[in-house]
Scaffold this motif. Sequence first.
Motif, PDB file in Angstrom:
ATOM      1  N   ARG A  12       1.306  -0.986   0.051  1.00 17.49           N
ATOM      2  CA  ARG A  12      -0.013  -0.346  -0.238  1.00 17.49           C
ATOM      3  C   ARG A  12       0.813   1.319   0.040  1.00 17.49           C
ATOM      4  N   GLU A  23       1.882  -5.212   3.059  1.00 24.58           N
ATOM      5  CA  GLU A  23       0.577  -4.805   4.124  1.00 24.58           C
ATOM      6  C   GLU A  23       1.222  -5.626   5.469  1.00 24.58           C
ATOM      7  N   THR A  39      -5.201  -3.661   5.411  1.00 29.61           N
ATOM      8  CA  THR A  39      -5.997  -3.036   4.631  1.00 29.61           C
ATOM      9  C   THR A  39      -7.787  -4.334   4.861  1.00 29.61           C
TER      10      THR A  39
END
Length: 65
Positions: A12, A23, A39
């Motif tokens: 991300r 992540e 996320t």
Amino acid sequence: MKIDADKEFGSRECPGCAMDVPENNNRCPICGYEFPNPTPRQKHMKLWGALIMLAIFLIVILRLL
Ligand SMILES: [Zn+2]
């Protein structure tokens, strides 16, 4: 900065410095920005994985009956 090869592992974009952060890394290694939560996409993937496993399990059971 966007590198397509990193997408497979999940990353991300850091809102602080626009660097792609993995992540599983809750903190940006470049500027120290802390991501508030995992996320949502990752949560959805786990949920769908569980549902698909359950569906396959049910199909196998029904075929055996
Ligand atoms: Zn950053």
